[in-house]
Design a protein around this motif. Structure first.
Motif, PDB file in Angstrom:
ATOM      1  N   ARG A  30      -1.128 -11.511  -5.985  1.00 10.75           N
ATOM      2  CA  ARG A  30      -2.255 -11.147  -4.328  1.00 10.75           C
ATOM      3  C   ARG A  30      -2.228 -12.358  -3.969  1.00 10.75           C
ATOM      4  NH1 ARG A  30      -3.255  -6.709  -3.703  1.00 10.75           N
ATOM      5  NH2 ARG A  30      -4.615  -7.218  -2.643  1.00 10.75           N
ATOM      6  N   ARG A  53       0.007  -9.675   2.252  1.00 13.57           N
ATOM      7  CA  ARG A  53      -1.451 -10.445   1.276  1.00 13.57           C
ATOM      8  C   ARG A  53      -0.963  -9.812   0.093  1.00 13.57           C
ATOM      9  NH1 ARG A  53      -2.150  -5.627   4.876  1.00 13.57           N
ATOM     10  NH2 ARG A  53      -2.241  -3.993   3.053  1.00 13.57           N
ATOM     11  N   SER A  54       0.584 -10.049  -0.479  1.00 16.02           N
ATOM     12  CA  SER A  54       0.282  -9.539  -1.546  1.00 16.02           C
ATOM     13  C   SER A  54       2.484  -9.461  -1.998  1.00 16.02           C
ATOM     14  CB  SER A  54       0.369  -8.037  -2.832  1.00 16.02           C
ATOM     15  OG  SER A  54       0.196  -7.248  -2.038  1.00 16.02           O
ATOM     16  N   THR A 279       2.214  -5.838   1.958  1.00 18.29           N
ATOM     17  CA  THR A 279       1.327  -5.466  -0.022  1.00 18.29           C
ATOM     18  C   THR A 279       3.466  -5.883  -0.953  1.00 18.29           C
ATOM     19  OG1 THR A 279       2.143  -3.463   0.515  1.00 18.29           O
ATOM     20  CG2 THR A 279       0.622  -4.075   0.466  1.00 18.29           C
TER      21      THR A 279
END
Length: 325
Positions: A30, A53-54, A279
């Motif tokens: 993350r 974000r990740s 993500t």
């Protein structure tokens, strides 16, 4: 930019994606707090600017073959098929290529698809398009063949140069589809595909020995946007469609600047632009099939949806798929 071919239409072929699958490595890193990678520390503002974000980072035991097998198993299960029913196994990959043997035969053996013809394709980030178009061509050419497993897998984190922001963007994953012949009158299925090459731009992105780290040139973003728009315009016009006719654009995601250029160039409703870039990051040739699998599993994508997928990759390759789920 030159367009060498007009692609191939599959309307009425009966070919369809009968199963979808994906594999994400166990470790998801993350970026919402400070993160240190290869000795360089990045604050959350850097990841926010890049839009990731990740992302997933494969452990040493999560080899390319391991990830590919898991994604293929998931796609076969989703299709309700056994591995022994596959006539063809095609593996798209660029991050872990080796001399011999090709990786696909090992994937086929671990799956239990020992009677299938298995081989690798590349095409960098267009690898999934390359694999699907190749599988469709071979299934159509062999009357006795019924289905292919097309797997796309990359460990992109290993191709990020240490100390660059690519470490916040490149992720690892594998995605797969089962492409099989069905009813030619079924309105769903693979409708069109195109894959072209502009060799004058072959060196725009390179990853060469000994390290194999990615080296993009400054003109990459503009070229990627132009190429993606050319593919979309070509496929839509060939099928007498407008941008508003498609339910979703599920592209290979490059970065936020490319995404904005493609959306604006197509005058696409932002709600129809669908990626898991935020993500999962840029997962190379795996990016389209993992998005299809993940968003179908979550109910965002549904049966009957008309989808256009575009991809660009070092070579310089640019291609796309039009299909109804």
């Amino acid at each position: 930019m030159r367009t060498r071919t007009e692609g191939r239409t599959w309307t009425g072929s009966g070919l369809k994606f009968a199963g979808l699958g994906h594999y994400f490595p166990r470790h998801q890193r993350r970026h919402d707090t400070e993160v240190t990678i290869s000795g360089r520390t990045y604050g959350p503002e850097a990841a926010a600017e890049l839009g990731v974000r990740s992302l997933h980072v494969a452990d040493e035991d999560e080899t390319l073959e391991f990830m590919a097998v898991r994604a293929a198993e998931a796609a076969l299960a989703n299709a309700g098929r056994e591995a022994g029913e596959a006539d063809l196994v095609i593996l798209a990959n660029w991050t872990d290529r080796q001399w011999i043997p090709e990786i696909a035969p090992g994937v086929a053996h671990q799956l239990g698809a020992d009677k299938a013809l298995a081989f690798d394709v590349c095409g960098a980030c267009t690898g999934f398009v390359h694999g699907v178009q190749t599988a469709a061509s071979m299934l159509s050419a062999h009357p006795g063949w019924q289905r292919a497993v097309v797997v796309a897998a990359d460990r992109f984190t290993r191709r990020a140069r240490p100390g660059t922001r690519g470490q916040l963007v490149f992720g690892d994953a594998a995605g797969a589809v089962v492409l099989e012949k069905g009813d030619p009158d079924d309105p769903s299925g693979l409708l069109d595909s195109v894959l072209d090459c502009d060799s004058t731009e072959a060196d725009t992105v390179a990853a060469r020995p000994p390290e194999g780290f990615l080296r993009p040139k400054p003109e990459l973003i503009d070229l990627a946007v132009r190429s993606s728009l050319r593919v979309a315009d070509n496929v839509l016009s060939r099928n007498e469609l407008k941008t508003s006719d498609i339910d979703w654009l599920v592209p290979h995601p490059g970065n936020n600047a490319i995404h904005a250029g493609v959306r604006d160039g197509l005058d696409l409703d932002p709600a129809k632009f669908l990626t898991n870039f935020a993500t999962r990051g840029n997962t190379g040739c795996a990016s389209i099939p993992i998005a299809l699998s993940e968003f179908t599993e979550s109910g965002v994508l549904n049966s009957g949806d008309l989808v256009l997928s575009t991809a660009v990759g070092s070579g310089w390759y640019y291609g796309g798929l039009l299909y109804r789920l």
